[in-house]
Every structure is written in structure tokens, then in C-alpha cells.
Design a protein around this motif. Structure first.
Motif, PDB file in Angstrom:
ATOM      1  N   UNK A  61       0.831  -1.195   0.000  1.00 40.69           N
ATOM      2  CA  UNK A  61       0.000   0.000   0.000  1.00 40.69           C
ATOM      3  C   UNK A  61       0.867   1.246   0.000  1.00 40.69           C
ATOM      4  N   UNK A  62       0.302   2.313  -0.503  1.00 43.22           N
ATOM      5  CA  UNK A  62       1.012   3.577  -0.472  1.00 43.22           C
ATOM      6  C   UNK A  62       0.899   4.180   0.924  1.00 43.22           C
ATOM      7  N   UNK A  63       1.962   4.844   1.399  1.00 42.59           N
ATOM      8  CA  UNK A  63       1.903   5.455   2.721  1.00 42.59           C
ATOM      9  C   UNK A  63       0.960   6.653   2.726  1.00 42.59           C
ATOM     10  N   UNK A  64       0.676   7.140   3.909  1.00 39.96           N
ATOM     11  CA  UNK A  64      -0.269   8.232   4.057  1.00 39.96           C
ATOM     12  C   UNK A  64       0.243   9.566   3.524  1.00 39.96           C
ATOM     13  N   UNK A  65       1.562   9.709   3.352  1.00 43.55           N
ATOM     14  CA  UNK A  65       2.082  11.000   2.898  1.00 43.55           C
ATOM     15  C   UNK A  65       2.014  11.184   1.388  1.00 43.55           C
ATOM     16  N   UNK A  66       1.505  10.218   0.651  1.00 39.01           N
ATOM     17  CA  UNK A  66       1.321  10.365  -0.791  1.00 39.01           C
ATOM     18  C   UNK A  66       2.486   9.883  -1.626  1.00 39.01           C
ATOM     19  N   UNK A  67       3.565   9.389  -1.013  1.00 42.18           N
ATOM     20  CA  UNK A  67       4.711   8.897  -1.758  1.00 42.18           C
ATOM     21  C   UNK A  67       4.372   7.532  -2.353  1.00 42.18           C
ATOM     22  N   UNK A  68       4.585   7.345  -3.653  1.00 39.52           N
ATOM     23  CA  UNK A  68       4.277   6.050  -4.278  1.00 39.52           C
ATOM     24  C   UNK A  68       5.137   4.931  -3.694  1.00 39.52           C
ATOM     25  N   UNK A  69       4.577   3.741  -3.637  1.00 42.79           N
ATOM     26  CA  UNK A  69       5.287   2.586  -3.073  1.00 42.79           C
ATOM     27  C   UNK A  69       6.531   2.254  -3.895  1.00 42.79           C
ATOM     28  N   UNK A  70       6.495   2.442  -5.220  1.00 41.55           N
ATOM     29  CA  UNK A  70       7.662   2.147  -6.053  1.00 41.55           C
ATOM     30  C   UNK A  70       8.833   3.052  -5.697  1.00 41.55           C
ATOM     31  N   UNK A  71       8.542   4.319  -5.399  1.00 41.35           N
ATOM     32  CA  UNK A  71       9.606   5.246  -5.029  1.00 41.35           C
ATOM     33  C   UNK A  71      10.227   4.840  -3.693  1.00 41.35           C
ATOM     34  N   UNK A  72       9.402   4.415  -2.768  1.00 40.33           N
ATOM     35  CA  UNK A  72       9.918   3.972  -1.476  1.00 40.33           C
ATOM     36  C   UNK A  72      10.781   2.729  -1.627  1.00 40.33           C
ATOM     37  N   UNK A  73      10.376   1.806  -2.487  1.00 41.24           N
ATOM     38  CA  UNK A  73      11.196   0.612  -2.723  1.00 41.24           C
ATOM     39  C   UNK A  73      12.536   0.973  -3.339  1.00 41.24           C
ATOM     40  N   UNK A  74      12.544   1.950  -4.237  1.00 44.67           N
ATOM     41  CA  UNK A  74      13.802   2.387  -4.846  1.00 44.67           C
ATOM     42  C   UNK A  74      14.732   2.993  -3.801  1.00 44.67           C
ATOM     43  N   UNK A  75      14.188   3.805  -2.904  1.00 48.75           N
ATOM     44  CA  UNK A  75      15.010   4.396  -1.846  1.00 48.75           C
ATOM     45  C   UNK A  75      15.504   3.331  -0.873  1.00 48.75           C
ATOM     46  N   UNK A  76      14.680   2.342  -0.567  1.00 50.76           N
ATOM     47  CA  UNK A  76      15.126   1.249   0.296  1.00 50.76           C
ATOM     48  C   UNK A  76      16.256   0.462  -0.350  1.00 50.76           C
ATOM     49  N   UNK A  77      16.145   0.188  -1.641  1.00 51.21           N
ATOM     50  CA  UNK A  77      17.205  -0.534  -2.346  1.00 51.21           C
ATOM     51  C   UNK A  77      18.496   0.281  -2.339  1.00 51.21           C
ATOM     52  N   UNK A  78      18.392   1.586  -2.543  1.00 53.11           N
ATOM     53  CA  UNK A  78      19.582   2.444  -2.512  1.00 53.11           C
ATOM     54  C   UNK A  78      20.224   2.436  -1.127  1.00 53.11           C
ATOM     55  N   UNK A  79      19.405   2.426  -0.094  1.00 59.90           N
ATOM     56  CA  UNK A  79      19.933   2.382   1.270  1.00 59.90           C
ATOM     57  C   UNK A  79      20.691   1.085   1.516  1.00 59.90           C
ATOM     58  N   UNK A  80      20.170  -0.045   1.003  1.00 52.48           N
ATOM     59  CA  UNK A  80      20.880  -1.315   1.143  1.00 52.48           C
ATOM     60  C   UNK A  80      22.227  -1.261   0.426  1.00 52.48           C
ATOM     61  N   UNK A  81      22.244  -0.709  -0.782  1.00 57.60           N
ATOM     62  CA  UNK A  81      23.480  -0.676  -1.576  1.00 57.60           C
ATOM     63  C   UNK A  81      24.536   0.210  -0.908  1.00 57.60           C
ATOM     64  N   UNK A  82      24.131   1.256  -0.237  1.00 59.01           N
ATOM     65  CA  UNK A  82      25.086   2.140   0.436  1.00 59.01           C
ATOM     66  C   UNK A  82      25.508   1.557   1.785  1.00 59.01           C
ATOM     67  N   UNK A  83      24.572   1.011   2.527  1.00 56.72           N
ATOM     68  CA  UNK A  83      24.852   0.567   3.883  1.00 56.72           C
ATOM     69  C   UNK A  83      25.756  -0.655   3.928  1.00 56.72           C
ATOM     70  N   UNK A  84      25.602  -1.589   3.007  1.00 57.92           N
ATOM     71  CA  UNK A  84      26.411  -2.809   3.021  1.00 57.92           C
ATOM     72  C   UNK A  84      27.910  -2.545   2.983  1.00 57.92           C
ATOM     73  N   UNK A  85      28.406  -1.841   1.961  1.00 55.72           N
ATOM     74  CA  UNK A  85      29.849  -1.582   1.918  1.00 55.72           C
ATOM     75  C   UNK A  85      30.343  -0.704   3.074  1.00 55.72           C
ATOM     76  N   UNK A  86      29.521   0.246   3.507  1.00 60.48           N
ATOM     77  CA  UNK A  86      29.945   1.115   4.618  1.00 60.48           C
ATOM     78  C   UNK A  86      30.084   0.300   5.903  1.00 60.48           C
ATOM     79  N   UNK A  87      29.092  -0.537   6.181  1.00 63.11           N
ATOM     80  CA  UNK A  87      29.118  -1.317   7.413  1.00 63.11           C
ATOM     81  C   UNK A  87      30.246  -2.353   7.394  1.00 63.11           C
TER      82      UNK A  87
END
Length: 83
Positions: free
Chosen positions: A17-43
Motif C-alpha cells: 500500500x502507499x503510505x499516508x504521505x502520498x509517496x508512491x510505493x515504487x519510489x519507497x522501494x527504490x530508496x530502500x534498495x539504494x539504502x541497502x546498496x550504500x549501507x552494506x559496503x559502509x558497514x
């Protein structure tokens, strides 16, 4: 006596489902994927840096960064690439 409909998912489960703030779910998934790609090598690079300092070596940072990138890309592929 009126009963409320029950949900089959647990309260902490993620949904498409889309969150209450109006951000599309696809955009949130893209940001989550980017966070994984950045966090793995840093950690894992940080863990490698600490082990390098502790063991007196100089190659574990590179291993940590490469291993973290591989694991984060695999996690993104499993989580988002198979949908």
C-alpha cells in the motif's frame, strides 16, 4: 454484536500500500534498495577497518567493502528483483 474484519498479515509486516504521505510505493522501494546498496559496503568496510587496526593488516578494508557490496546487491536482488 459486530466483529471487525481481521487482517491476515502481522502488524509489523510490510505491505504494497502507499503510505499516508502520498509517496508512491515504487519510489519507497527504490530508496530502500539504494539504502541497502550504500549501507552494506559502509558497514562491512567499517568492520574491515576495525579488524585491520586490531590485527595490524591492511587488506581487510577492501575485503569488507567488496563483501558488503556483494551481500547488499544479493539482498536487493532477492528482495526486489524476484517480485
Amino acid at each position: 454484536m459486530r466483529r471487525e474484519p481481521t487482517s491476515r498479515t502481522s502488524p509489523g509486516a510490510s505491505s504494497a500500500r502507499e503510505p499516508d504521505d502520498g509517496t508512491p510505493a515504487e519510489e519507497l522501494r527504490a530508496w530502500n534498495a539504494m539504502a541497502y546498496v550504500i549501507t552494506g559496503p559502509v558497514m562491512f568496510g567499517g568492520i574491515g577497518l576495525g579488524l585491520d587496526h586490531w590485527l595490524g593488516t591492511s587488506w581487510l578494508v577492501a575485503v569488507g567493502i567488496l563483501g558488503g557490496m556483494a551481500l547488499s546487491l544479493y539482498l536487493v536482488w532477492v528482495r526486489y528483483g524476484t517480485q
